[in-house]
Design a protein around this motif. Structure first.
Motif, mmCIF file in Angstrom:
data_model
loop_
_atom_site.group_PDB
_atom_site.id
_atom_site.type_symbol
_atom_site.label_atom_id
_atom_site.label_comp_id
_atom_site.label_asym_id
_atom_site.label_seq_id
_atom_site.Cartn_x
_atom_site.Cartn_y
_atom_site.Cartn_z
ATOM 1 N N SER A 43 -2.348 1.357 -4.639
ATOM 2 C CA SER A 43 -3.381 1.614 -3.619
ATOM 3 C C SER A 43 -4.729 1.195 -4.203
ATOM 4 O O SER A 43 -4.856 1.000 -5.419
ATOM 5 C CB SER A 43 -3.422 3.092 -3.242
ATOM 6 O OG SER A 43 -3.888 3.844 -4.340
ATOM 7 N N GLY B 67 1.941 -4.008 10.225
ATOM 8 C CA GLY B 67 3.079 -4.341 9.355
ATOM 9 C C GLY B 67 3.581 -5.738 9.679
ATOM 10 O O GLY B 67 3.485 -6.194 10.820
ATOM 11 N N TYR C 144 -5.328 1.685 5.442
ATOM 12 C CA TYR C 144 -4.108 2.080 6.156
ATOM 13 C C TYR C 144 -3.185 0.892 6.419
ATOM 14 O O TYR C 144 -2.167 1.034 7.086
ATOM 15 C CB TYR C 144 -4.470 2.758 7.482
ATOM 16 C CG TYR C 144 -5.198 4.057 7.253
ATOM 17 C CD1 TYR C 144 -4.501 5.208 6.876
ATOM 18 C CD2 TYR C 144 -6.583 4.132 7.368
ATOM 19 C CE1 TYR C 144 -5.175 6.393 6.624
ATOM 20 C CE2 TYR C 144 -7.259 5.316 7.121
ATOM 21 C CZ TYR C 144 -6.544 6.438 6.752
ATOM 22 O OH TYR C 144 -7.204 7.610 6.497
ATOM 23 N N CYS C 145 -3.577 -0.275 5.926
ATOM 24 C CA CYS C 145 -2.762 -1.465 6.178
ATOM 25 C C CYS C 145 -1.548 -1.482 5.254
ATOM 26 O O CYS C 145 -1.544 -0.830 4.217
ATOM 27 C CB CYS C 145 -3.598 -2.719 5.919
ATOM 28 S SG CYS C 145 -4.941 -2.882 7.083
ATOM 29 N N SER C 146 -0.554 -2.267 5.623
ATOM 30 C CA SER C 146 0.637 -2.297 4.759
ATOM 31 C C SER C 146 0.349 -3.068 3.466
ATOM 32 O O SER C 146 0.949 -2.789 2.444
ATOM 33 C CB SER C 146 1.836 -2.879 5.499
ATOM 34 O OG SER C 146 1.638 -4.225 5.763
ATOM 35 N N ASN D 82 -0.125 4.240 0.438
ATOM 36 C CA ASN D 82 -0.598 5.211 1.436
ATOM 37 C C ASN D 82 -0.034 4.971 2.828
ATOM 38 O O ASN D 82 -0.231 5.770 3.733
ATOM 39 C CB ASN D 82 -2.127 5.177 1.535
ATOM 40 C CG ASN D 82 -2.747 5.639 0.254
ATOM 41 O OD1 ASN D 82 -2.233 6.543 -0.394
ATOM 42 N ND2 ASN D 82 -3.823 4.994 -0.154
ATOM 43 N N ARG D 83 0.601 3.879 2.975
ATOM 44 C CA ARG D 83 1.122 3.510 4.272
ATOM 45 C C ARG D 83 2.514 4.123 4.453
ATOM 46 O O ARG D 83 3.393 3.906 3.629
ATOM 47 C CB ARG D 83 1.188 1.995 4.283
ATOM 48 C CG ARG D 83 2.021 1.419 5.316
ATOM 49 C CD ARG D 83 1.229 1.188 6.532
ATOM 50 N NE ARG D 83 2.042 0.459 7.468
ATOM 51 C CZ ARG D 83 1.545 -0.184 8.486
ATOM 52 N NH1 ARG D 83 0.260 -0.217 8.651
ATOM 53 N NH2 ARG D 83 2.329 -0.801 9.307
ATOM 54 N N PHE E 24 -2.064 -4.401 9.561
ATOM 55 C CA PHE E 24 -2.179 -3.016 10.025
ATOM 56 C C PHE E 24 -0.884 -2.607 10.736
ATOM 57 O O PHE E 24 -0.393 -1.498 10.568
ATOM 58 C CB PHE E 24 -3.382 -2.881 10.970
ATOM 59 C CG PHE E 24 -3.608 -1.485 11.418
ATOM 60 C CD1 PHE E 24 -4.341 -0.596 10.637
ATOM 61 C CD2 PHE E 24 -3.067 -1.020 12.615
ATOM 62 C CE1 PHE E 24 -4.532 0.719 11.036
ATOM 63 C CE2 PHE E 24 -3.260 0.291 13.027
ATOM 64 C CZ PHE E 24 -3.990 1.164 12.225
ATOM 65 N N ASN F 19 0.807 -1.214 0.000
ATOM 66 C CA ASN F 19 0.000 0.000 0.000
ATOM 67 C C ASN F 19 0.848 1.275 0.000
ATOM 68 O O ASN F 19 1.619 1.519 0.924
ATOM 69 C CB ASN F 19 -0.899 -0.048 1.243
ATOM 70 C CG ASN F 19 -1.899 1.068 1.286
ATOM 71 O OD1 ASN F 19 -1.988 1.875 0.357
ATOM 72 N ND2 ASN F 19 -2.654 1.122 2.358
ATOM 73 N N SER G 33 -7.285 -4.138 10.835
ATOM 74 C CA SER G 33 -7.247 -4.246 9.361
ATOM 75 C C SER G 33 -8.660 -4.218 8.783
ATOM 76 O O SER G 33 -8.891 -3.666 7.710
ATOM 77 C CB SER G 33 -6.551 -5.545 8.936
ATOM 78 O OG SER G 33 -5.217 -5.538 9.355
#
Ligand SMILES: C[S@@+](CC[C@H](N)C(=O)[O-])C[C@H]1O[C@@H](n2cnc3c(N)ncnc32)[C@H](O)[C@@H]1O
Length: 239
Positions: free
Chosen positions: A169, A196, A225-227, A154-155, A194, A152, A219
């Motif tokens: 994403s 990582g 927002y999760c990896s 965004n992470r 979540f 992701n 998650s």
């Protein structure tokens, strides 16, 4: 086929399962990924005609096969596929596999469900990763499903990371589906890890189950927002 730089080498194939998934935390990570994959298969009521692109040693594919799913594999590394074959032989099962690169799946057959886990982040660029998803869609039957897992973007990046990672994403994939007219509907957006994967790897064995429980909960609540992100697409029926 020209050897892809991103295909895993002999050395990587030799240690892949052992170094990543044999420790208690490695097993926990493996089980988290497998249970989410099973969730998507159950959700789509898919049992057969499944393909894993970038299947590697068959870590997930073989588990599905043992549960009665009919899954085939494709990978750009002959060494990883050799490992898959060795494992299948030991279990006395026959797995169909193909030596192919994800952005050029020379497959005529159409599948009910095509998925990629831990593949897209390994590929050389965002464009290549998106092209791979497009190829996965091409070889899926109308009405069938495509599951793409990605690292992701965004992470925020935590700690040092020396390896190159292609990041996507939910939004990037959803926009490409729309602007490039992929002909799919997005059915589900989910996330995993979540905290990582590194945090799970660093957790003492005694506490792994607790961390896993919390990770799954967070998650579910905050997938974007999760990896790792998961996006499930359904190929539209022909009009
Ligand atoms: C991290 S492993 C993941 C294997 C398996 N999906 C799993 O989750 O255990 C990444 C795999 O992708 C394969 N790979 C890398 N680039 C590829 C490409 N362009 N096309 C197909 N496979 C590729 C590698 O050879 C490797 O087997």
């Amino acid at each position: 086929m020209k050897l892809k730089k991103t295909a895993y080498t002999f050395e990587q194939a030799k240690v892949y399962d052992v170094t990543r998934f044999m420790s208690p935390s490695g097993r926990a990570i493996h089980n988290m990924e497998l249970s989410l994959l099973k969730y998507f298969l159950k959700f789509t009521s898919t049992k057969k005609n499944i393909l894993e692109v970038g299947c590697g040693t068959g870590r997930l594919l073989i588990e599905l096969f043992k549960l009665g799913y009919l899954v085939e594999g494709a990978d750009a590394s002959k060494n990883m596929l050799k490992k898959l074959l060795e494992k299948a032989r030991l279990l006395k099962i026959i797995i169909n596999y193909k030596h192919l690169e994800s952005a050029n799946l020379k497959i005529k057959k159409k599948y009910n469900f095509v998925y990629a886990i831990r593949l897209l982040n390994q590929t050389e660029s965002k464009n290549y990763a998106l092209k791979s998803i497009k190829e996965m869609i091409r070889i899926t039957k109308p009405g069938g499903h495509i599951l793409a897992e990605f690292v992701n973007v965004n992470r925020p990046r935590i700690g040092r990371n020396s390896t190159k990672t292609t990041r996507l994403s939910h939004k990037i994939i959803s926009e490409a589906n729309f602007s490039e007219n992929w002909g799919c509907t997005i059915i589900k957006n989910k996330g995993l890890f979540f905290f990582g994967m590194g945090s799970i790897m660093a957790t003492p064995t005694l506490f792994i189950n607790i961390v896993v429980k919390f990770d799954k909960l967070l998650s579910t609540l905050f997938p974007r927002y999760c990896s790792r992100g998961y996006i499930l697409l359904k190929k539209n029926d022909k009009k």
